[in-house]
Scaffold this active site. Structure first.
Site, PDB file in Angstrom:
ATOM      1  N   SER A 148       0.735  -1.165  -0.008  1.00  0.00           N
ATOM      2  CA  SER A 148      -0.088  -0.066  -0.132  1.00  0.00           C
ATOM      3  C   SER A 148       0.954   1.350  -0.084  1.00  0.00           C
ATOM      4  O   SER A 148       1.939   1.136   0.788  1.00  0.00           O
ATOM      5  CB  SER A 148      -0.991  -0.015   1.259  1.00  0.00           C
ATOM      6  OG  SER A 148      -1.601   1.341   1.275  1.00  0.00           O
ATOM      7  N   TYR A 161      -2.979  -0.409   9.983  1.00  0.00           N
ATOM      8  CA  TYR A 161      -2.960  -0.959   8.628  1.00  0.00           C
ATOM      9  C   TYR A 161      -1.550  -0.543   8.012  1.00  0.00           C
ATOM     10  O   TYR A 161      -0.793  -1.525   7.458  1.00  0.00           O
ATOM     11  CB  TYR A 161      -4.061  -0.176   7.841  1.00  0.00           C
ATOM     12  CG  TYR A 161      -4.193  -0.722   6.397  1.00  0.00           C
ATOM     13  CD1 TYR A 161      -4.698  -2.015   6.074  1.00  0.00           C
ATOM     14  CD2 TYR A 161      -3.726  -0.022   5.398  1.00  0.00           C
ATOM     15  CE1 TYR A 161      -4.690  -2.248   4.799  1.00  0.00           C
ATOM     16  CE2 TYR A 161      -3.504  -0.387   4.261  1.00  0.00           C
ATOM     17  CZ  TYR A 161      -4.178  -1.649   3.803  1.00  0.00           C
ATOM     18  OH  TYR A 161      -4.243  -1.942   2.542  1.00  0.00           O
TER      19      TYR A 161
END
Length: 254
Positions: A148, A161
């Site tokens: 990500s 996350y």
């Protein structure tokens, strides 16, 4: 041109969103695709149906990747299906896409249980899946880990996350060195804001703000990520390993 003809691929979390797009693209390139799901069996079957309609080949495999025992069951089922379809349990391509996205949570509100959930699904599972996949992977194999862009930009309410996805990039780096002697490449692809079908992308004001983060002034589409993964999975990317491919649409340019 089907540049993945004769190859087999496992795409985790392929019942919807980016995973579905990757599975469809690899199948269009000629790969036989194992469409993995944890709880979305209906969605996985829909992915397979779409692949079949496009002239590709695919089958479903289930398993909750947060449980080590279920990962073992997943690979037992995968090997059986591969033998039925190809006569061999050889796996050429692994795409570690399955992830827990959760919701924005400030650092002070992250509980040990929530942190464990992120790390178990987003860090431990890709490691265990890659470990098992390598037992089936020949020379020239490909491991693609979906990371990500959040790992390289500060967003405090996404700290848990981001922490878990940073581990994915470390998996890529160290595993790439370890398996290079076998002719296997390992890379990360790091998406930015990508329309994965989540309800948030039906809110024009939110989408406009997210689009403003990209140098192209739009949010990413599933196809944008799938095309990058397909390149990394192909022979054209044979000289790339241990890398994090920025697929954020220039969101990190400042």
């Amino acid at each position: 041109m089907q540049r993945l003809a004769g190859r087999t691929a496992l795409v985790t979390g392929a019942s919807r969103g980016i995973g579905r797009g990757i599975a469809r693209r690899l199948a269009r390139d000629g790969a036989l695709v194992a469409v993995h799901y944890a709880s979305g069996e209906a969605g996985a079957k829909e992915t397979v149906a779409q692949i079949n309609e496009e002239g590709g080949q695919a089958f479903t495999v289930g398993g909750d990747v947060s449980e080590a025992g279920r990962i073992a069951e997943l690979f037992t089922a995968l090997e059986e299906e591969l033998r039925q379809h190809t006569g061999s349990a050889t796996l050429h391509i692994l795409v570690n896409n399955a992830a827990y996205g959760g919701r924005p949570t400030l650092p002070e509100d992250v509980t040990p249980e929530l942190l464990d959930r992120y790390l178990t699904v987003n860090a431990r599972a890709p490691f265990l899946i890659a470990q098992r996949a390598l037992e089936l992977m020949p020379s020239g194999g490909r491991i693609v880990n979906i990371s990500s862009g959040i790992t390289r930009s500060a967003q405090p309410d996404m700290i848990a996350y981001a922490l878990s996805k940073s581990a994915v990039d470390q998996l890529t780096l160290h595993l790439a060195r370890h398996v290079a002697g076998r002719g296997i490449t390992v890379n990360s692809v790091a998406p930015g804001r990508t329309d994965n079908g989540s309800p948030v992308f039906s809110q024009p004001a939110v989408v406009e703000r997210m689009a403003g983060l990209s140098a192209f002034n739009r949010v990413g589409q599933v196809e944008d990520i799938a095309d990058v993964v397909a390149f990394i999975a192909s022979d054209d990317a044979r000289w790339i390993t241990g890398s994090v491919i920025d697929a954020t649409g220039g969101s990190l340019l400042g």
